[in-house]
Scaffold this active site. Structure first.
Site, PDB file in Angstrom:
ATOM      1  N   CYS A 111       0.880  -1.135  -0.021  1.00 21.16           N
ATOM      2  CA  CYS A 111      -0.059  -0.029   0.050  1.00 21.16           C
ATOM      3  C   CYS A 111       1.007   1.306  -0.009  1.00 21.16           C
ATOM      4  O   CYS A 111       0.343   2.254  -0.137  1.00 21.16           O
ATOM      5  CB  CYS A 111      -1.003   0.080   1.194  1.00 21.16           C
ATOM      6  N   HIS A 265      -3.568   6.800   1.365  1.00 23.65           N
ATOM      7  CA  HIS A 265      -4.027   5.499   1.115  1.00 23.65           C
ATOM      8  C   HIS A 265      -5.178   5.423   1.551  1.00 23.65           C
ATOM      9  O   HIS A 265      -5.433   5.421   3.053  1.00 23.65           O
ATOM     10  CB  HIS A 265      -2.837   4.592   1.216  1.00 23.65           C
ATOM     11  N   ASN A 295     -10.163  -0.940  -0.174  1.00 23.68           N
ATOM     12  CA  ASN A 295      -8.793  -0.630   0.041  1.00 23.68           C
ATOM     13  C   ASN A 295      -8.324  -1.371  -1.214  1.00 23.68           C
ATOM     14  O   ASN A 295      -8.155  -2.717  -1.436  1.00 23.68           O
ATOM     15  CB  ASN A 295      -8.225  -1.339   1.154  1.00 23.68           C
TER      16      ASN A 295
HETATM   17  O1  UT7 Z   1      -3.776  -1.274   3.542  1.00 15.18           O
HETATM   18  C1  UT7 Z   1      -3.283  -1.262   5.011  1.00 15.18           C
HETATM   19  C2  UT7 Z   1      -3.440  -2.496   5.540  1.00 15.18           C
HETATM   20  N1  UT7 Z   1      -4.709  -2.434   6.209  1.00 15.18           N
HETATM   21  C3  UT7 Z   1      -5.262  -1.697   7.250  1.00 15.18           C
HETATM   22  O2  UT7 Z   1      -4.884  -0.701   7.230  1.00 15.18           O
HETATM   23  C4  UT7 Z   1      -6.370  -2.104   7.907  1.00 15.18           C
HETATM   24  C5  UT7 Z   1      -6.182  -1.599   9.482  1.00 15.18           C
HETATM   25  N2  UT7 Z   1      -7.174  -2.304  10.536  1.00 15.18           N
HETATM   26  C6  UT7 Z   1      -8.517  -2.098  10.291  1.00 15.18           C
HETATM   27  O3  UT7 Z   1      -8.939  -1.192   9.342  1.00 15.18           O
HETATM   28  C7  UT7 Z   1      -9.331  -2.774  11.381  1.00 15.18           C
HETATM   29  O4  UT7 Z   1      -8.437  -3.263  12.480  1.00 15.18           O
HETATM   30  C8  UT7 Z   1     -10.221  -3.736  11.113  1.00 15.18           C
HETATM   31  C9  UT7 Z   1     -11.435  -2.993  10.190  1.00 15.18           C
HETATM   32  C10 UT7 Z   1      -9.548  -4.878  10.040  1.00 15.18           C
HETATM   33  C11 UT7 Z   1     -10.926  -4.310  12.247  1.00 15.18           C
HETATM   34  O5  UT7 Z   1     -11.595  -3.463  12.969  1.00 15.18           O
HETATM   35  P1  UT7 Z   1     -11.227  -3.227  14.594  1.00 15.18           P
HETATM   36  O6  UT7 Z   1     -12.266  -2.151  14.961  1.00 15.18           O
HETATM   37  O7  UT7 Z   1      -9.864  -3.339  14.631  1.00 15.18           O
HETATM   38  O8  UT7 Z   1     -12.026  -4.600  15.067  1.00 15.18           O
HETATM   39  P2  UT7 Z   1     -11.242  -5.779  15.967  1.00 15.18           P
HETATM   40  O9  UT7 Z   1     -10.384  -6.612  15.302  1.00 15.18           O
HETATM   41  O10 UT7 Z   1     -10.860  -5.071  17.058  1.00 15.18           O
HETATM   42  O11 UT7 Z   1     -12.759  -6.682  16.258  1.00 15.18           O
HETATM   43  C12 UT7 Z   1     -13.625  -6.159  17.344  1.00 15.18           C
HETATM   44  C13 UT7 Z   1     -14.667  -7.071  17.448  1.00 15.18           C
HETATM   45  C14 UT7 Z   1     -14.189  -8.235  17.738  1.00 15.18           C
HETATM   46  O12 UT7 Z   1     -15.256  -9.004  18.580  1.00 15.18           O
HETATM   47  P3  UT7 Z   1     -15.050  -9.059  20.175  1.00 15.18           P
HETATM   48  O13 UT7 Z   1     -14.048  -9.812  20.358  1.00 15.18           O
HETATM   49  O14 UT7 Z   1     -15.150  -7.470  20.449  1.00 15.18           O
HETATM   50  O15 UT7 Z   1     -16.589  -9.757  20.452  1.00 15.18           O
HETATM   51  C15 UT7 Z   1     -14.239  -8.999  16.414  1.00 15.18           C
HETATM   52  O16 UT7 Z   1     -14.248 -10.561  16.566  1.00 15.18           O
HETATM   53  O17 UT7 Z   1     -15.471  -7.018  16.108  1.00 15.18           O
HETATM   54  C16 UT7 Z   1     -15.431  -8.371  15.793  1.00 15.18           C
HETATM   55  N3  UT7 Z   1     -15.218  -8.444  14.136  1.00 15.18           N
HETATM   56  C17 UT7 Z   1     -16.313  -8.389  13.366  1.00 15.18           C
HETATM   57  N4  UT7 Z   1     -17.639  -8.248  13.605  1.00 15.18           N
HETATM   58  C18 UT7 Z   1     -18.506  -8.180  12.423  1.00 15.18           C
HETATM   59  C19 UT7 Z   1     -14.086  -8.522  13.574  1.00 15.18           C
HETATM   60  N5  UT7 Z   1     -14.306  -8.457  12.109  1.00 15.18           N
HETATM   61  C20 UT7 Z   1     -15.558  -8.403  11.871  1.00 15.18           C
HETATM   62  C21 UT7 Z   1     -16.699  -8.177  10.864  1.00 15.18           C
HETATM   63  N6  UT7 Z   1     -17.898  -7.970  11.382  1.00 15.18           N
HETATM   64  N7  UT7 Z   1     -16.120  -8.247   9.696  1.00 15.18           N
END
Ligand code: UT7
Length: 340
Positions: A111, A265, A295
């Site tokens: 990226c 990005h 993305n």
């Molecule tokens: O191009 C550069 C590379 N990538 C990035 O820049 C991505 C950077 N990271 C992100 O954008 C975010 O971390 C994500 C969008 C991938 C994830 O969002 P988050 O707010 O960090 O979620 P999390 O991993 O902390 O998960 C929070 C909760 C969890 O549940 P519990 O443990 O709180 O009950 C996950 O299991 O949300 C749950 N969860 C989801 N729920 C519904 C994780 N993914 C999903 C989903 N749908 N797709």
């Protein structure tokens, strides 16, 4: 000698998958995806390939710049999702365009790739090695996405963007300086590479050790798809991106007041908002299109540049910051002066 962007182009596949389509594949919802990422839909290749999208984006950029394919000296494609290992995507694009005089190679930095490709082309042009360069970011991330992993499949999309760069006169002339006088700032931290990985589809070393041939079943190994520690990448981005933007501004003695837009990005709406907040800059300076495309890795910055160019949102003399971040880990920022 310096260089300036004199044309942009992009290609977006017409097939789309919205969040409801994704919710049929994994346990998620439109509401969750919009709230946590800002993405509403993504465009996915059907007949297109990384090369065909790159070539079409390039054709459109050349038309916008009024530059003939034969005038291009350098074609640089930033991609992590090339159709084949060799020949490189840039050579394939050369063939499609008939850019017979170009030197062609690919660059792989995920990226941050477009920012690094832009810097590379700029160095060649500013150094007087080449006069005209085509810089392209093109990605078919849907091929690398594990559609069973809700931590990644909600984020990514396919597409391509391109910019034509031309060498032009000396330093800071009246009416515009071009991009040359501005030095970029870029960083890498290989020790944190595990945060975002994707094993090569052709990495069958383990099989060789076991003394057997590869089979389609081997491709079901999840490590052959993108794997991400989302929270780690998120934390890295919201810290490092404002930092590197601060560094590039101070290195070039440019103040935030002089910047019209920050073209970041397009990874996550919350990352863009956090960067704006840390820089104490208004959201109007942070255009976003990730809601439509997700993305698209190294394609995201040139697609956004092209959209804004075609909407007539740039004026001669405006300064922009391009900032990329991602796998590696890598991150960097460049100042561009719009001079068309
Ligand atoms: O191009 C550069 C590379 N990538 C990035 O820049 C991505 C950077 N990271 C992100 O954008 C975010 O971390 C994500 C969008 C991938 C994830 O969002 P988050 O707010 O960090 O979620 P999390 O991993 O902390 O998960 C929070 C909760 C969890 O549940 P519990 O443990 O709180 O009950 C996950 O299991 O949300 C749950 N969860 C989801 N729920 C519904 C994780 N993914 C999903 C989903 N749908 N797709």
């Amino acid at each position: 000698m310096t260089a300036t962007i004199c044309g942009t182009g992009s290609y977006i596949p017409s097939y789309t998958m919205d969040n409801h389509d994704i919710a049929r594949l994994v346990e998620t919802s439109d509401e969750w995806i919009r709230e946590r990422t800002g993405v509403a839909r993504r465009h996915i290749i059907r007949e297109e390939t990384t090369v065909s999208m790159a070539a079409e984006a390039a054709r459109r950029a050349l038309k916008d710049a009024d530059v003939l394919p034969e005038e291009v000296d350098l074609i640089l494609v930033s991609t992590i999702s090339s159709n084949v290992i060799i020949p490189c995507a840039a050579c394939e694009v050369q063939k499609e365009l008939g850019a017979v005089n170009a030197t062609c190679f690919d660059l792989s930095a995920a990226c941050t790739g477009f920012v690094l490709a832009y810097n590379t082309a700029l160095a060649y042009l500013a150094g007087g090695v080449y006069r005209t360069a085509l810089v392209i970011g093109s990605e078919s991330l849907s091929n690398l996405t594990n559609w069973k992993d809700r931590g990644t499949c909600i984020l990514f999309g396919d597409g391509a963007g391109a910019a034509v760069l031309r060498a032009c006169g000396g330093q800071k002339e009246a009416g515009g300086s071009g991009a040359g006088p501005y030095l970029p700032v870029t960083h890498s931290d290989g020790s944190k590479g595990a945060a975002l990985t994707c094993k090569s589809r052709h990495d069958f070393n383990g099989l060789a050790e076991e003394g057997r041939q590869s089979s389609p079943e081997d491709m079901t190994d999840e490590s052959h798809y993108m794997q991400m520690d989302g929270q780690a990448v998120f934390k890295f981005a919201v810290k490092r991106v404002p930092e590197v933007i601060g560094e590039v501004l101070s290195l070039n003695r440019v103040s935030t007041d002089e910047i019209s837009y920050y073209i970041l990005h397009q990874a996550n709406k919350r990352i863009v908002e956090a960067v704006a907040k840390r820089l104490a800059e208004p959201m109007e300076k942070f255009p976003m299109n990730l809601q439509e495309y997700g993305n698209t890795s190294s394609a995201s910055i040139p697609i956004l540049l092209d959209e804004m160019n075609r909407e007539g949102r740039f004026a001669a003399g405006q300064k922009l910051v391009l900032a990329g971040f991602g796998a590696g880990l890598t991150w960097g920022a460049s100042i561009v002066e719009w001079n068309r």
